[in-house]
Design an enzyme around this catalytic site. Structure first.
Site, mmCIF file in Angstrom:
data_model
loop_
_atom_site.group_PDB
_atom_site.id
_atom_site.type_symbol
_atom_site.label_atom_id
_atom_site.label_comp_id
_atom_site.label_asym_id
_atom_site.label_seq_id
_atom_site.Cartn_x
_atom_site.Cartn_y
_atom_site.Cartn_z
ATOM 1 N NE ARG A 114 -6.432 37.913 50.003
ATOM 2 C CZ ARG A 114 -5.396 37.646 49.203
ATOM 3 N NH1 ARG A 114 -5.114 38.454 48.186
ATOM 4 N NH2 ARG A 114 -4.631 36.611 49.431
ATOM 5 C CE LYS A 136 -25.926 39.455 62.665
ATOM 6 N NZ LYS A 136 -26.797 38.731 63.620
ATOM 7 C CD GLU A 178 -37.038 38.989 61.588
ATOM 8 O OE1 GLU A 178 -36.794 39.883 62.421
ATOM 9 O OE2 GLU A 178 -36.448 37.887 61.572
ATOM 10 C CE LYS A 213 -31.187 43.823 61.340
ATOM 11 N NZ LYS A 213 -31.315 42.659 60.456
ATOM 12 C CD GLU A 223 -25.414 39.171 66.841
ATOM 13 O OE1 GLU A 223 -26.636 39.261 66.671
ATOM 14 O OE2 GLU A 223 -24.708 38.289 66.338
ATOM 15 N NE ARG A 227 -26.228 43.141 64.058
ATOM 16 C CZ ARG A 227 -25.593 43.363 62.911
ATOM 17 N NH1 ARG A 227 -24.530 44.144 62.893
ATOM 18 N NH2 ARG A 227 -26.010 42.817 61.792
ATOM 19 C CG ASN A 231 -30.012 37.103 67.326
ATOM 20 O OD1 ASN A 231 -30.157 36.775 66.165
ATOM 21 N ND2 ASN A 231 -28.900 37.659 67.779
ATOM 22 C CG HIS A 234 -34.353 35.188 65.241
ATOM 23 N ND1 HIS A 234 -35.349 36.077 65.604
ATOM 24 C CD2 HIS A 234 -34.119 35.405 63.925
ATOM 25 C CE1 HIS A 234 -35.687 36.787 64.537
ATOM 26 N NE2 HIS A 234 -34.959 36.400 63.514
ATOM 27 C CG HIS A 238 -32.547 30.777 63.443
ATOM 28 N ND1 HIS A 238 -31.476 31.618 63.659
ATOM 29 C CD2 HIS A 238 -33.234 31.338 62.414
ATOM 30 C CE1 HIS A 238 -31.518 32.633 62.802
ATOM 31 N NE2 HIS A 238 -32.583 32.483 62.050
ATOM 32 C CG HIS A 255 -36.708 33.792 58.991
ATOM 33 N ND1 HIS A 255 -35.790 33.178 59.809
ATOM 34 C CD2 HIS A 255 -36.804 35.082 59.429
ATOM 35 C CE1 HIS A 255 -35.342 34.051 60.701
ATOM 36 N NE2 HIS A 255 -35.934 35.213 60.488
#
Length: 351
Positions: A114, A136, A178, A213, A223, A227, A231, A234, A238, A255
């Site tokens: 946990r 993330k 990025e 960032k 988000e 935030r 993206n 992306h 993506h 990426h």
């Protein structure tokens, strides 16, 4: 160089990073300290870390590198190893690697018993300027990126730019994409600086990207609104990355290479829908194409890529939501795009 203070942790650079790591581990008195590497960081980065970290390491865990290994099966392997090595809730996992490894290592730590403490030491430019901030963690679901995961903060993130010497130019440019994004969404002067200067992989630029960032994430840690601007590029990027990863007839894109394409495409959508000037649009296109090779797409490729948009994490109530630009340095979120514009965007990219 000054550290960057994020939500519950700090990003330390160079000598401050070395001091913070050794002090933290000595004070916390962990029951076990585990180190996660892949075959690349084991060979190239682990010897450097041994000269930085004075504390004990109870076991080194190794996974295979690459996006294709960022899945739940690798997590199962790591959970089992941690259990067999008597890991408990007072253990620490240090993640030494790029974004794939730190994303997955953070997820494994966040869910084992946990949740145990973890520290990220990113070793690629992309992971230094992107994965270092925001908490993330997660893995892919098949070829669909980052579908499973949680937001959970590390104890600290440590940046050692000397790790960048182990990278080839393609990997370094992946991180550069990025950094360019940070300029496009928040800071026009930074965009100009990055496109005009060649030495983007030095500590000052890395710190500036991390700070941009971090400023966004601090205002919206889960988000819900602002935030989402991170993206930009992306949504289509993506989808392109996933399509090329899953298609044996396509060269796999890194990426940054995929989102560089995505940022040009979404720049075109911004011009059509949000008033981004043609001058800014062409500047964005040329800014990327002077550093990234143009990727060829057939009509069948484009149709397959567009079908993947429905899996984007920003989607809501069945709608595909885009981040677009009103100007360089000014982004807006939750924009719906008419389908007929997608093929026009690809046509502009290919011109």
């Amino acid at each position: 160089m000054e550290s960057v203070k994020s939500q519950s942790y700090e990003v330390h650079i160079n000598e401050l990073a070395k001091a913070a790591l050794n002090q933290h581990v000595a004070q916390k008195k962990y029951s076990k300290v585990f180190l996660l590497v892949d075959e690349n960081t084991k060979e190239h980065c682990l010897p450097v870390l041994k000269n930085i970290f004075d504390g004990p390491v109870d076991a080194i865990l190794e996974i295979a590198s690459g996006e294709e290994n960022k899945h739940i099966r690798t997590c199962l392997q790591l959970w089992e190893e941690l259990s067999q090595l008597d890991g408990d809730r007072k253990s620490l996992l240090i993640n030494l690697g790029g974004g794939v490894l730190t994303d997955m290592g953070g997820f494994v730590a966040s869910t084992f018993k946990r949740g145990i403490d973890f520290i990220n030491i990113p070793t690629t430019l992309l992971s230094m300027v992107d994965a270092s901030i925001g908490g993330k963690t997660g893995v892919d679901l098949g070829s669909l990126k980052n579908q499973i995961g949680v937001i959970n903060q590390p104890q600290m993130v440590l940046i050692f730019p000397e790790f960048l010497k182990t990278l080839d130019s393609r990997q370094t440019k992946s991180g550069y994409a990025e950094m360019l994004k940070h300029g496009l969404i928040q800071n026009k002067e930074y965009w100009k600086e990055l496109t005009l200067e060649g030495n983007f992989a030095e500590a000052g630029c890395i710190q500036k990207s991390i700070a941009i960032k971090n400023e966004v994430v601090m205002q919206d840690p889960t988000e819900q609104g602002l935030r989402k601007i991170l993206n930009y590029g992306h949504t289509l990027g993506h989808a392109i990355e996933s399509y090329c990863l899953d298609n044996p007839n396509r060269t796999t894109l890194l990426h940054g290479e995929a989102i560089a394409v995505g940022m040009i495409l979404e720049g075109y959508l911004s011009h059509e829908l949000r008033g981004l000037s043609k001058l800014d649009l062409d500047e964005i296109k040329m800014g990327f194409l002077q550093h990234f090779d143009r990727v060829e797409f057939t009509e069948d490729d484009i149709d397959a890529i567009l079908k993947l948009l429905k899996y984007d994490k920003k989607n809501s109530h069945g709608n595909v939501n885009f981040v677009l630009l009103q100007a360089i340095g000014e982004a807006v979120t939750d924009i719906k795009v008419p389908e007929e514009l997608f093929h026009k965007a690809f046509a502009y990219y290919s011109e």
